[in-house]
Scaffold this motif. Structure first.
Motif, PDB file in Angstrom:
ATOM      1  N   ALA A  30       0.846  -1.196   0.000  1.00  0.00           N
ATOM      2  CA  ALA A  30       0.000   0.000   0.000  1.00  0.00           C
ATOM      3  C   ALA A  30       0.879   1.241   0.000  1.00  0.00           C
ATOM      4  O   ALA A  30       2.066   1.168   0.295  1.00  0.00           O
ATOM      5  N   TRP A  39      -5.029  -0.855  -1.978  1.00  0.00           N
ATOM      6  CA  TRP A  39      -4.067  -1.953  -2.112  1.00  0.00           C
ATOM      7  C   TRP A  39      -3.389  -1.893  -3.468  1.00  0.00           C
ATOM      8  O   TRP A  39      -4.003  -1.507  -4.464  1.00  0.00           O
ATOM      9  N   LEU A  46      -2.925 -10.414  -3.370  1.00  0.00           N
ATOM     10  CA  LEU A  46      -3.235  -9.541  -2.243  1.00  0.00           C
ATOM     11  C   LEU A  46      -3.311 -10.342  -0.949  1.00  0.00           C
ATOM     12  O   LEU A  46      -2.758  -9.921   0.081  1.00  0.00           O
ATOM     13  N   LYS A  50      -0.770  -9.624   2.064  1.00  0.00           N
ATOM     14  CA  LYS A  50      -1.201  -9.237   3.410  1.00  0.00           C
ATOM     15  C   LYS A  50      -0.530 -10.117   4.461  1.00  0.00           C
ATOM     16  O   LYS A  50      -0.067  -9.630   5.501  1.00  0.00           O
TER      17      LYS A  50
END
Length: 354
Positions: A30, A39, A46, A50
């Protein structure tokens, strides 16, 4: 007896350090130093990104010597809206401009029907964090009053009714987080520093509904906000003494919440206000999140010394004032190192005097 990761609290480390919540996200996930940053990844990338960021955040905390670790809020864009996104009854396309915490205007989603939770929001992420470490872990959720302050209500037409519905939903989520191995569940309630009548009339009662039936430790985090311009400008209007905590402390002391998390360093909060919650565990904010200046360990220690006049040593948890998402990773990491080093100074002093 409540436990931290199945260990009696009476045997825990003196002055265990923690963070208030968010930590900076890596630049590949980010936009750095930005709240609500979109994002940079999508789909499976993704999801993996994360979890990679969560592992990095955990590693940064561990290398800095933080005792009670968290996910650093790496899997969410924002501490309130990411939870709300997963609920029924809220339309993110239908937006209205509202004043958040009587401080700044923002375009927010609208409550269009009964709110409910179809499935857990953060439990899988919490399980992932639990797999990565044997340290005690803390997980933050938005509090009911702060949630209603981040929405336009076109259904219930009552802040109190909507808050009670959110409290029930938060209780469902909290029980699943506890089952996933979370040791401390924290509810973020910056709204407690603004809406004093509502806090005492029903806000604290809603919070107690959210923690109903939990066996793990519970915390409420009440701060003066992220180090963003809207918040720093507001602070300049508060005068030489910030006595907002005085409004909620008496009732919070009588509540079932275990820990109260506060902003103390570089603030105008009179430290003696902590006397109003003596007997509670207190996460004392000893790191200023509104500046890039790195505290020295001695500055941290000095804040903790002042707090120890009003908080028993076995109930003091050195912490940050608020989340550090808007800071650079380099600055945030240096501040975590200072927090650990400052806490260690006080541990040595307490050991020498015992």
């Amino acid at each position: 007896m409540k436990t931290l990761f199945n260990k009696p609290l009476t045997n825990k480390k003196t002055l265990p350090t923690s963070t208030a919540g968010s930590l900076p996200k890596p630049a590949w996930l980010a936009e750095p130093e930005t709240l609500w940053s979109p994002w940079k990844l999508q789909g499976n990338e993704l999801t993996e990104g994360k979890h990679d960021a969560l592992r990095l955040s955990l590693q940064d905390q561990q290398h800095a010597g933080i005792d009670i670790v968290s996910d650093g809020e790496q899997t969410r864009q924002h501490f309130v809206t990411t939870f709300i996104e997963h609920l029924n009854g809220v339309d993110f396309e239908k937006r209205k401009t509202v004043k958040i915490r009587d401080r700044y205007e923002a375009s927010v989603p609208t409550v269009v029907g009964p709110v409910s939770r179809q499935k857990s929001v953060f439990v899988e992420d919490a399980k992932f964090l639990r797999q990565q470490t044997k340290q005690p872990i803390k997980w933050a959720l938005p509090g009911p009053m702060t949630m209603i302050d981040t929405l336009y209500d076109d259904h219930y037409k009552s802040r109190e009714k909507l808050a009670w519905e959110f409290a029930k939903i938060l209780n469902q989520e909290a029980k699943e987080l506890e089952a996933a191995g979370v040791d401390i569940i924290q509810f973020d309630e910056p709204a407690f520093n603004v809406f004093f009548d509502e806090v005492n009339e029903w806000g604290i009662a809603c919070l107690e509904k959210a923690i109903e039936g939990l066996k793990c430790e519970t915390a409420v985090h009440i701060c003066y906000g992220y180090g963003i311009k809207a918040n720093t400008d507001w602070k300049k209007t508060l005068g030489s003494e910030w006595r907002q905590y005085e409004e909620a402390f008496p009732k919070l002391k009588k509540s079932n919440i275990d820990i109260i998390s506060l902003e103390c360093h570089n603030s105008h909060v009179p430290m003696e206000l902590l006397e109003l919650i003596r007997g509670k565990k207190v996460m004392v904010g000893a790191i200023d999140v509104a500046t890039d200046t790195i505290e020295t360990p001695e500055e941290v220690a000095n804040t903790l010394r002042k707090a120890l006049k009003f908080v028993d040593a076995d109930k003091l948890y050195p912490c940050t004032n608020c989340g550090m998402a808007p800071l650079s990773r380099k600055v945030a990491t240096a501040k975590l190192n200072a927090l650990s080093a400052g806490a260690e100074i006080i541990r040595r002093e307490l050991s020498a005097s015992s």
